[in-house]
Motif scaffolding. Structure first.
Motif, PDB file in Angstrom:
ATOM      1  N   GLU A 164       0.175  -4.153   3.975  1.00 34.38           N
ATOM      2  CA  GLU A 164       1.159  -4.245   2.891  1.00 34.38           C
ATOM      3  C   GLU A 164       0.691  -3.484   1.650  1.00 34.38           C
ATOM      4  O   GLU A 164       1.476  -2.763   1.032  1.00 34.38           O
ATOM      5  CB  GLU A 164       1.496  -5.701   2.570  1.00 34.38           C
ATOM      6  N   SER A 165      -0.574  -3.627   1.287  1.00 27.01           N
ATOM      7  CA  SER A 165      -1.107  -2.864   0.142  1.00 27.01           C
ATOM      8  C   SER A 165      -1.110  -1.373   0.447  1.00 27.01           C
ATOM      9  O   SER A 165      -0.731  -0.550  -0.392  1.00 27.01           O
ATOM     10  CB  SER A 165      -2.532  -3.301  -0.191  1.00 27.01           C
ATOM     11  N   LYS A 209       0.832   0.223   2.515  1.00 27.49           N
ATOM     12  CA  LYS A 209       2.226   0.668   2.517  1.00 27.49           C
ATOM     13  C   LYS A 209       2.703   0.949   1.089  1.00 27.49           C
ATOM     14  O   LYS A 209       3.305   1.993   0.817  1.00 27.49           O
ATOM     15  CB  LYS A 209       3.092  -0.403   3.185  1.00 27.49           C
ATOM     16  N   LYS A 210       2.423   0.041   0.165  1.00 27.97           N
ATOM     17  CA  LYS A 210       2.821   0.238  -1.240  1.00 27.97           C
ATOM     18  C   LYS A 210       2.178   1.494  -1.818  1.00 27.97           C
ATOM     19  O   LYS A 210       2.827   2.257  -2.543  1.00 27.97           O
ATOM     20  CB  LYS A 210       2.438  -0.979  -2.080  1.00 27.97           C
ATOM     21  N   GLN A 211       0.909   1.712  -1.483  1.00 31.44           N
ATOM     22  CA  GLN A 211       0.218   2.894  -1.996  1.00 31.44           C
ATOM     23  C   GLN A 211       0.833   4.171  -1.418  1.00 31.44           C
ATOM     24  O   GLN A 211       1.019   5.147  -2.142  1.00 31.44           O
ATOM     25  CB  GLN A 211      -1.274   2.819  -1.661  1.00 31.44           C
ATOM     26  N   LEU A 252       3.924   4.572  -0.324  1.00 31.21           N
ATOM     27  CA  LEU A 252       5.270   4.742  -0.853  1.00 31.21           C
ATOM     28  C   LEU A 252       5.287   5.328  -2.262  1.00 31.21           C
ATOM     29  O   LEU A 252       6.298   5.877  -2.697  1.00 31.21           O
ATOM     30  CB  LEU A 252       6.030   3.412  -0.823  1.00 31.21           C
ATOM     31  N   SER A 253       4.161   5.261  -2.960  1.00 35.81           N
ATOM     32  CA  SER A 253       4.091   5.804  -4.318  1.00 35.81           C
ATOM     33  C   SER A 253       3.711   7.293  -4.337  1.00 35.81           C
ATOM     34  O   SER A 253       3.639   7.894  -5.406  1.00 35.81           O
ATOM     35  CB  SER A 253       3.080   5.007  -5.148  1.00 35.81           C
ATOM     36  N   ASN A 281      11.253   4.573   2.102  1.00 37.42           N
ATOM     37  CA  ASN A 281      11.278   3.268   1.433  1.00 37.42           C
ATOM     38  C   ASN A 281      10.832   2.129   2.342  1.00 37.42           C
ATOM     39  O   ASN A 281      10.491   1.061   1.884  1.00 37.42           O
ATOM     40  CB  ASN A 281      12.664   2.983   0.847  1.00 37.42           C
TER      41      ASN A 281
END
Length: 159
Positions: free
Chosen positions: A88-89, A91-93, A95-96, A140
């Motif tokens: 999850e972390s 993935k967020k990184q 996506l940025s 996304n």
């Protein structure tokens, strides 16, 4: 965006170091990653921004450095989520990041295999020094399709 999951090269045997995080690449592992780096350079788009993210474990950072030296057009960042399977972390990184880039992620089994399955729906097993390139089609949601999958012996043909 292209996401390349690259498993670190051959490392010292488990138990050879008191702290497993400190295991280093063997000379054979280093040599094979150098060959992979030459092949990888031919497969990536030279016009895209290229970044290398690596697990903080020594064998992964050594692999990332060798790839960086081969590609010559990348930066290296240590990303903790790669070594502790925090998808999850991670993935967020991801996506940025920029859409017109190639992101090379150097990490470990079984995490990279599991992440490939989550992103593509394809279950595969990366051997040490193997890589899979995924084109992200739904940024996304971090979903993508496999463009290529290369196990270590094939790098000799591409280089």
């Amino acid at each position: 965006m292209k996401l390349i999951l690259f498993r670190h090269g051959i490392a010292q045997e488990r138990g050879s170091k008191e702290d497993d995080d400190l295991r280093e690449l063997t000379s054979k592992g280093s040599d094979k990653v150098k060959i992979a780096g030459k092949g990888l350079k031919k497969l990536i788009n030279k016009n895209e921004k290229i970044s290398i993210w690596t697990s903080p474990l020594v064998r992964a950072t050594q692999t990332a450095t060798i790839l960086h030296n081969s590609i010559k057009k990348s930066d290296i960042s240590v990303v903790d989520s790669i070594s502790n399977n925090d998808f999850e972390s991670f993935k967020k990184q991801v996506l940025s990041q920029l859409e017109d880039m190639t992101l090379i992620v150097v990490g470990h089994s079984p995490y990279l295999n599991e992440w490939c399955l989550k992103i593509t729906g394809v279950n595969l097993e990366l051997k040490k020094g193997g890589a899979v390139c995924i084109e992200i089609i739904k940024k996304n949601e971090l979903q993508g399709e496999i463009l290529w999958f290369i196990q270590p012996k094939i790098w000799n043909i591409i280089k």
